[in-house]
Write an enzyme that holds these catalytic residues in place. Sequence first.
Site, PDB file in Angstrom:
ATOM      1  N   HIS A  24       0.771  -1.082  -0.168  1.00  0.00           N
ATOM      2  CA  HIS A  24       0.076  -0.184   0.059  1.00  0.00           C
ATOM      3  C   HIS A  24       0.880   1.375   0.025  1.00  0.00           C
ATOM      4  O   HIS A  24       1.851   1.303   0.662  1.00  0.00           O
ATOM      5  CB  HIS A  24      -0.926   0.023   1.070  1.00  0.00           C
ATOM      6  CG  HIS A  24      -1.849   1.310   1.469  1.00  0.00           C
ATOM      7  ND1 HIS A  24      -1.904   1.720   2.389  1.00  0.00           N
ATOM      8  CD2 HIS A  24      -2.378   1.961   0.561  1.00  0.00           C
ATOM      9  CE1 HIS A  24      -2.793   2.828   2.388  1.00  0.00           C
ATOM     10  NE2 HIS A  24      -3.314   3.045   1.013  1.00  0.00           N
TER      11      HIS A  24
HETATM   12 CA    CA Z   1       0.549  -0.428  -4.337  1.00  0.00          CA
END
Ligand code: CA
Length: 414
Positions: free
Chosen positions: A203
Amino acid sequence: MEVPTDETETFAVDKQTKKHTPLYHPNKSSKTKVSYHYNPEVANYHYGTLHPMKPFRLMLTDHLVSTYKLHEKMDLYTPRRATKDELLQFHSEDYIDFLQSVTPETVKRLSDQTLAKFNIGDDCPVFDGMFDYSSIYAGASLDASRKIIAGMSDIAINWSGGLHHAKKFEPSGFCYINDIVLCIINLLRIYPRVLYVDIDLHHGDGVQEAFYTTDRVMTVSFHKYDGEFFPGTGSGDEVGIGKGKNFSINVPLRDGVDDESYVALFKLIMQGVIPKFQPSIIVAQCGADSLGGDRLGRFNLSLKGHGSCLNFLKSFEIPMVVLGGGGYTPKNVSRLWCYETAVLTDTTLNGKIPNYGGTYQWFGDEGLHPELTGKIENKNTKRYLESVLQNSLEHLRYLDYAPSVQMYEIPPDL
Ligand code: CA
Ligand code: LLX
Ligand code: ZN
């Protein structure tokens, strides 16, 4: 294979057969101006022998790019380091002073409290030249932004950048300075809207956090998510707050996603985002840890799958800064970023890596697109992928305007 003698030669010659094999086929007469921002010093730093981040992967990438003569297709820059003032555009003075002063010797005398405050440990160790290293890769991303702003490039590449986990006050996940946030802050001086797209396995938490409350930067991250996998954030319901509500999109995936589903999902989401948000510029983080067979990886993407996402972004013909990211199997990292340099310069590469320029000792006869070994079971069911897509499109429905801002002055290219 023999080294071509003529500098302009773009054929590799097989000694036995005397056969000439083209190194690349230009796809079309491309008018896109591509620039390549690379300071070779960045590859000489070491996180420590046991650490999975190996900066020499950048030297391998650069060698492969030059072996294929892709340097001839781009404007090449050796950027200056970022200044302390530039780093302070995002990071706190306290943290930058710490990065600048700490050494592998002095860190031994620091209290546990200070080590915890600055998140120093196995993932983010203090190594020799850490501050210089950080100012080199950050300098390259800033240089890329300046060349776009000055209209000198349509696509500006910095494979040494893309350190998306670094926070304002601390390092995280091997990232010390967040070059992406610095690059976007610089772009925001000129452009009303910046789209950030992150195809690293992880992320893009540091970038999302930095722009979570603004509608001028839209962040879209595709990543592995199960609530525990590093960094633990990036669920589909993190959408931004205040003015930034619906300007963050997270695409949480399970282990083992393959080209077919990833590329289809990527295209469906991005073809929804781009016409709605109408970015003036795209910043793409192209982490290579989303490739199959990565030492720390969980996905099954091939070079072609990863590259077709980047090519899809390119097809919108919006100026773009292209950055690196994670990637822990150095040979595959360099294959990917060389392949993507070819995609960005409209070039089709011969899959057989030329046997000159010193890269043969690394790649042997394996070629540019070897079968990526160590496939991981695909835990993304059709039903799950459908729900992820619906969730992203649902948030997009609320995004019904492209924000505009009044711009006063165009700053100089410093
Ligand atoms: Ca990513
Ligand atoms: N995701 C990522 C992107 C860029 C860099 C590092 C990371 N971090 C990780 O991949 C990771 C993996 C396992 C545990 C924690 C983090 C990066 C790129 C260049 C130089 C330094 C860091
Ligand atoms: Zn990563």
